[in-house]
Design a protein around this motif. Structure first.
Motif, PDB file in Angstrom:
ATOM      1  N   MET B 301      19.118 -39.073  22.004  1.00 26.23           N
ATOM      2  CA  MET B 301      18.073 -38.043  22.097  1.00 26.23           C
ATOM      3  C   MET B 301      16.682 -38.668  22.145  1.00 26.23           C
ATOM      4  O   MET B 301      15.782 -38.149  22.782  1.00 26.23           O
ATOM      5  N   HIS B 320      19.705 -40.979  27.749  1.00 27.01           N
ATOM      6  CA  HIS B 320      20.040 -39.555  27.759  1.00 27.01           C
ATOM      7  C   HIS B 320      21.295 -39.397  26.892  1.00 27.01           C
ATOM      8  O   HIS B 320      22.111 -40.316  26.824  1.00 27.01           O
ATOM      9  N   PRO B 321      21.458 -38.230  26.231  1.00 29.63           N
ATOM     10  CA  PRO B 321      22.678 -38.032  25.451  1.00 29.63           C
ATOM     11  C   PRO B 321      23.945 -38.295  26.272  1.00 29.63           C
ATOM     12  O   PRO B 321      24.953 -38.756  25.722  1.00 29.63           O
ATOM     13  N   ALA B 322      23.887 -38.043  27.578  1.00 30.31           N
ATOM     14  CA  ALA B 322      25.065 -38.275  28.410  1.00 30.31           C
ATOM     15  C   ALA B 322      25.496 -39.743  28.348  1.00 30.31           C
ATOM     16  O   ALA B 322      26.691 -40.045  28.382  1.00 30.31           O
ATOM     17  N   ASP B 323      24.521 -40.669  28.244  1.00 32.86           N
ATOM     18  CA  ASP B 323      24.852 -42.090  28.138  1.00 32.86           C
ATOM     19  C   ASP B 323      25.588 -42.363  26.833  1.00 32.86           C
ATOM     20  O   ASP B 323      26.558 -43.120  26.797  1.00 32.86           O
ATOM     21  N   ILE B 325      27.298 -40.228  25.086  1.00 32.97           N
ATOM     22  CA  ILE B 325      28.622 -39.611  25.147  1.00 32.97           C
ATOM     23  C   ILE B 325      29.578 -40.504  25.937  1.00 32.97           C
ATOM     24  O   ILE B 325      30.726 -40.708  25.540  1.00 32.97           O
ATOM     25  N   TYR B 331      27.426 -36.119  19.051  1.00 32.93           N
ATOM     26  CA  TYR B 331      26.472 -35.751  18.019  1.00 32.93           C
ATOM     27  C   TYR B 331      26.602 -34.275  17.661  1.00 32.93           C
ATOM     28  O   TYR B 331      26.638 -33.413  18.534  1.00 32.93           O
ATOM     29  N   LEU B 352      32.097 -26.763  26.871  1.00 29.38           N
ATOM     30  CA  LEU B 352      30.889 -27.239  27.539  1.00 29.38           C
ATOM     31  C   LEU B 352      30.873 -28.729  27.914  1.00 29.38           C
ATOM     32  O   LEU B 352      30.594 -29.064  29.061  1.00 29.38           O
ATOM     33  N   PRO B 353      31.177 -29.653  26.993  1.00 30.94           N
ATOM     34  CA  PRO B 353      31.039 -31.071  27.352  1.00 30.94           C
ATOM     35  C   PRO B 353      31.931 -31.488  28.511  1.00 30.94           C
ATOM     36  O   PRO B 353      31.627 -32.427  29.222  1.00 30.94           O
ATOM     37  N   LEU B 355      32.387 -30.027  31.220  1.00 34.49           N
ATOM     38  CA  LEU B 355      31.882 -29.629  32.529  1.00 34.49           C
ATOM     39  C   LEU B 355      30.582 -30.326  32.855  1.00 34.49           C
ATOM     40  O   LEU B 355      29.965 -30.084  33.876  1.00 34.49           O
ATOM     41  N   ALA B 356      30.120 -31.208  31.961  1.00 32.39           N
ATOM     42  CA  ALA B 356      28.762 -31.721  32.087  1.00 32.39           C
ATOM     43  C   ALA B 356      28.558 -32.580  33.323  1.00 32.39           C
ATOM     44  O   ALA B 356      27.526 -32.502  33.971  1.00 32.39           O
ATOM     45  N   ILE B 358      28.718 -34.111  37.110  1.00 35.25           N
ATOM     46  CA  ILE B 358      28.695 -33.474  38.425  1.00 35.25           C
ATOM     47  C   ILE B 358      30.108 -33.362  38.996  1.00 35.25           C
ATOM     48  O   ILE B 358      30.455 -32.379  39.635  1.00 35.25           O
ATOM     49  N   LYS B 360      32.607 -32.524  37.639  1.00 34.78           N
ATOM     50  CA  LYS B 360      33.328 -31.388  37.059  1.00 34.78           C
ATOM     51  C   LYS B 360      32.697 -30.051  37.427  1.00 34.78           C
ATOM     52  O   LYS B 360      32.961 -29.036  36.783  1.00 34.78           O
ATOM     53  N   TRP B 406      33.797 -31.384  20.284  1.00 34.00           N
ATOM     54  CA  TRP B 406      34.106 -32.809  20.468  1.00 34.00           C
ATOM     55  C   TRP B 406      35.568 -33.102  20.179  1.00 34.00           C
ATOM     56  O   TRP B 406      36.107 -34.090  20.668  1.00 34.00           O
TER      57      TRP B 406
END
Lengths: 328, 499
Positions: B301, B320-323, B325, B331, B352-353, B355-356, B358, B360, B406
């Motif tokens: 974050m 980025h949080p995506a990195d 994850i 988190y 949600l996670p 589908l994050a 692209i 998906k 998660w």
């Protein structure tokens, strides 16, 4: 004094609210039928096959433009450049037909609309400009560009292709041909909103961008794709609308802009994002169209009609939001 | 250390109680101050300190009891009224308007400018121009300006809330000396702080709150720290939850997540820790010691300003949080409102996670998704009778949803920030069990909690952070509340060399 007794108090209203929140389309269908009923009562016999066909025909371009508003509003945004994008597509296409022929003219016509969408997406996603300001800005710039463009093509004239006129005004078995374009598009949008990752992310971003980021979503990717898609849909709407009106002008679709926002809002899509869907918007567009007919029938002066139109939209939206907010 | 005769005190609060619904925030709180005294107000998390401060400043009306200032009953009123009544608070968040200049801010509160300048100079800020915009000044300067403004208003009682947090050492020193000097001239101060060293340096007395009750009022003398800690703890130990899950096999072998000298934001200064596979590593810290920044940096974050993070010995950096994850670090934020799509369903929140990315964005495989979501709901025993929007769920169930997300995605390393804050006992137990179970299956969990009693129940080890640095590492077996509390207050153990 416990929390439970406090909850119990407004239970009936709360139940209605929850029911509406869970089944948002039902009150809209009721309202639509009510309006049609009033119309039939005022002018018996008016509601016939021909009238239904006409209503649908005029509601379709509105519903298509409102698709742009619905999808952007789901993320908490808006697309105020959609009407201009539609107008540009229509105008550029019609003026290019005499020069390059129909198929190529359609492609060229859609280009500026997609470009506007990409610029909107870039501004919203990367520069973090508020969508309202961003799309207002691109809309103004594009209007200016269109006026300049007009000077270059004024000599060649404009042609509305027969195919688009057939799609826009024609009927088959009493039903407007534009349904051929609209039904697949509507099904696709509703399906995408519910059953694709992209659609879910629109709701997620509108509901809570921080939570979406924590879950690994990169918002800029979604915004860029969203506004580009919105531009494309606006462009297609423009092509269909010029087939209906058959006279391209520099402000062709502009009068549909605010009604398209109203259709989405009446249809239950929250301008703050995270709630709503395209099904409601289609009903909203139908309601607005029927309401228009009703007010015309009342033979009021134009000013009074507009006042009444505005009042009805405000009332309906307020009641609807009140009902659904009970459940929060 | 001034002796005083029992004349009418400057500020006198007696028998104050306050309930919020069924929650009792204050039971029987009291506090008295004489002229020229500095009284430390102390209490562990949730002891009722903030509610008591609100009652003292007139922001909340007490249910019972009274607050008198110079013998006059305190009335609930506007901040301006509170100012006139003679008690002036200086909060952790400076109450200055960022978009106005210093001079405009002074004008808003009717502060005498010459006095203000005097105090600013006294407190060690040089080169301040009155037309500087507040928003452009660093946090430490703002806190000093806020204090100077309060001093210039010459209140009878000054309330300082963690005044020295986020200040560099030289300024801390100036502030402490100035406040003590003012007290010697007759100024009274309520001093809220977690730092015993400062309290020992300047305070006359310490009033200790526990469970909304004033449990002690001690003169400051050598060794008072131990007494205060004991008072803050009370006899809660027998209530401590027992650990009934199998002990994790953590803490052995190579570190899975290795953090070295991490610094971020204004509070996290230098934290190193090793998180092993199968380990639940507790993080113990008082509020605002840098733990928020630690978790946010690990979650991608915020960007660390110094230090390294390595996963299985491979250095990583997240933009980025995506990195994070992608590196397996997931988190769960402390504030559930930051983690949930409140207007969406349990199902959509949990899925949600997945589908994050692209790749998906296309059609969702509804059956597979529904199975995963159902498995997570089942495992966490989420009560989904209210199938609609997540905001209709209870706090405990909401928290389960943020964790369930998660679980459905597959847990590698879970960063749990105070997951049991404000939820019921039963759900708390379920969360401890779940955390132990995840660890037993090989996941790593970093677990910050504001409730010390949870540490032995849920964790294998605990790192204690104070002032942005790790001050101690305690094994679960030794992690009873007194030990943790002492460590959290920066009172190092006699043999205590931080591991």
């Amino acid at each position: 004094m416990t929390a439970e007794t406090q909850v119990r108090e407004p239970l009936t209203l709360k139940r209605v609210g929850r029911f509406v929140a869970d089944n948002p389309l039902i009150p809209l269908v009721v309202l639509l039928l009510l309006l049609v009923g009033v119309l039939e009562f005022m002018r018996p016999g008016i509601v016939n096959e021909r009238w239904i066909g006409n209503t649908i025909k005029f509601a379709i371009p509105l519903a298509m433009l409102a698709a742009c508003q619905t999808m952007t509003m789901l993320t908490g945004g808006i697309d105020l450049s959609a009407a201009v994008a539609a107008t540009i597509s229509a105008f550029v296409m019609a003026t290019q037909v005499p020069i390059v022929g129909v198929p190529l003219a359609i492609c060229i016509g859609l280009l500026p609309a997609i470009l506007m969408g990409l610029v909107n997406g870039f501004g919203v996603a990367v520069c973090r400009v508020h969508p309202l300001i961003m799309t207002l800005g691109t809309g103004l710039i594009a209007t200016g560009c269109l006026q300049v463009y007009q000077r270059f093509v004024i000599a060649s004239g404009s042609v509305v292709p027969d195919g688009l006129a057939w799609l826009g005004t024609g009927r088959t078995w009493g039903l407007p041909n534009s349904l051929l374009l609209f039904v697949p598009m509507a099904v696709l949008i509703i399906w995408a909103q519910r059953r694709t990752g992209f659609g879910r992310l629109l709701y997620a971003l509108g509901s809570n961008e921080t939570a979406s980021r924590i879950s690994g979503v990169r918002p800029w990717q979604v915004f860029l794709a969203l506004y580009a898609l919105s531009g494309l849909i606006a462009g297609v709407t423009g092509l269909l609308y010029v087939g209906l009106i058959k006279a391209p002008s520099l402000s062709l679709v502009n009068p549909l802009l605010l009604p398209s926002v109203a259709a989405a809002v009446i249809g239950g899509t929250s301008i703050f994002g995270g709630r709503g869907g395209y099904g409601g918007t289609i009903l909203g567009a139908l309601i607005l169209t029927v309401l228009g007919t009703l007010l015309t029938l009342l033979q009021m002066p134009e000013g009074a009609r507009r006042i009444l139109f505005g009042l009805i939209i405000l009332t309906v939206t307020t009641i609807y939001i009140r009902l659904t907010e009970q459940s929060r | 250390m001034t002796e005083h005769e029992p004349q009418t005190s400057l500020l006198d609060a007696q028998g104050v109680s306050k309930k919020f619904g069924a929650v009792v925030a204050l039971r029987d709180a009291s506090l008295t101050i004489q002229k020229g005294q500095i009284v430390a107000l102390m209490g562990a998390n949730g002891a009722g300190k903030s509610t008591f401060v609100k009652v003292l400043t007139g922001a909340l009306r007490p249910d019972t009891g009274h607050v008198r200032i110079k013998g006059e009953e305190r009335r609930v009123g506007s901040p301006a009224e509170a100012r006139r009544s003679g008690l002036l608070p200086v909060y952790q968040e400076p109450s200055l308007i960022p978009d106005l200049s210093v001079a405009d801010n002074l004008r808003l509160a009717d502060t005498p400018v010459d006095d203000f300048r005097h105090w600013v100079a006294e407190l060690g800020i040089e080169g301040l121009r009155l037309d500087d915009m507040i928003g452009a000044l660093p946090l430490a300067t703002l806190r000093i300006l806020d204090l100077a403004r309060a001093l210039a208003a010459k209140p009878d009682v000054l309330l300082l809330d963690e005044m020295t947090a986020a200040l560099p050492t030289d300024l801390v020193d100036k502030v402490l000396r100035t406040v003590r000097a003012q007290a010697d001239k007759g100024q009274s101060v309520i001093y809220i702080s977690h730092r015993f060293a400062e309290i020992a340096q300047i305070c006359d007395r310490a009033t200790v709150l526990r469970d909304g009750e004033t449990v002690g009022d001690l003169p400051i003398a050598p060794g008072v720290e131990e007494q205060v800690v004991e008072l803050m703890l009370g006899t809660v130990l027998d209530k401590a939850p027992t650990r009934d899950a199998a002990t994790g096999h953590g803490g052995k072998g190579e570190a899975h997540v290795r953090v070295r000298h991490l610094a971020a934001g204004s509070k996290l200064e230098d934290v190193s820790l090793d998180l092993h596979r199968g380990e639940v590593l507790g993080v113990v810290a008082l509020e605002g010691q840098g733990q928020d920044e630690l978790f946010e940096a690990l979650a991608g974050m915020i960007k660390p300003t110094a230090g390294q993070i390595a996963i299985d010995d491979v250095p990583v950096s997240f933009s980025h949080p995506a990195d994070a994850i992608a590196a397996g670090l997931t988190y769960v934020p402390g504030d559930r409102a930051d983690g949930l799509l409140m207007s969406r369903s349990v199902h959509e929140n949990i899925a949600l996670p997945q589908l994050a990315r692209i790749s998906k964005w296309g059609a969702i495989r509804m059956k597979a998704e529904a199975d995963k979501v159902a498995a997570a709901i089942d495992r966490l025993q989420i009560d989904t009778r209210a199938m609609g929007e997540v905001q209709r769920l209870s706090g405990g169930n909401q928290q389960k949803v943020t964790i369930g997300r998660w679980i459905a995605a597959g847990v590698d390393t879970l960063l749990l920030f105070d997951p049991t804050r404000g939820i019921d006992v039963r759900t708390k137990r379920q969360i401890y069990l779940l955390v132990r179970e995840l660890a037993a299956q090989g996941a790593s969990v970093l677990y910050y909690t504001s409730e010390l009693a949870e540490v032995p129940a849920a964790c294998d080890r605990a790192v204690v952070i104070f002032n942005g640095k790790v001050v101690d590492v305690i094994e679960a077996a030794d992690a009873d509340e007194p030990t943790l509390m002492r460590a959290a207050y920066g009172l190092t153990r006699a043999e205590g060399e931080p591991a």
